[in-house]
Design a protein around this motif. Sequence first.
Motif: not given
Length: 244
Positions: A59-62, A88-94, A106-108, A121-129
């Motif tokens: 997860h992006p938090w970790y 769950e992986c992805g990017l989170d601006s918060f 995330f890229k790895r 399974c994507l976790h995305v907050r604020g960084l969809h683009n």
Amino acid sequence: MIIDAHMHLGALNSALKLLSSLKDKNLTILSSAITLSNAKEQLELVKDNPFVKLFVGIHPWYSDESISDFDSTLDQLLSDSRIFGIGECGLDSFCSVPFDIQLNTFKRQLLKACEYSKPLCLHVRGLHNEVIECLKKYKGSVTGIVHGFNSSVQIAKEYRKLGFYLSFGHQTLKPSKKMLEVIDSIGPDGIVLETDYEEKSSSEYDFDAIKSYYQKLCEITHVEYESLENIISNNINSILEISR
């Protein structure tokens, strides 16, 4: 068959109770890990339950945790036939983890998804683009679910072009205008449903919750319940069938 497209199993008695009841409830769950150690715990818990599809990832938090054997550990996990995807992986601006560290992790994982033919399974907050730009480089090679989708019609259409399905949860019960516009735009063929259930937040899994999301989506889309079950099952199967 009802499918919960995103939740988190924990190694507690209530999780064991859920696992033992899946067949009787005609319920399949997609359970995501948030760390690689958490993924190993879930494997021990699930054993060979055919109604559980495990996703493993960071997860992006970790994503700032030091993992010296990241690649070898993930390789070992992804070689297990019980693992159906990455997340769950992805990017989170918060969250507090610096963007460059999140992006690298995330890229790895995205590369591993391509290497092993596993959905995400994507976790995305604020960084969809930013996430979409990463996915475009692998268009046609990776698919998956955007967990807890809460963005615009334009972003929804971008994900659909890339072969990703949008997952909605409790928000379906009191949908916002934006959410209704997204559902109307992409239709049930682009949607899956989730509880995002965690052991920490509830004493027992609430089977009635996921059923109520199905029922509400029927009302929104004017699709019969049995037909919606079939549509969502087909959506999930189209994701999982790439896993080998």
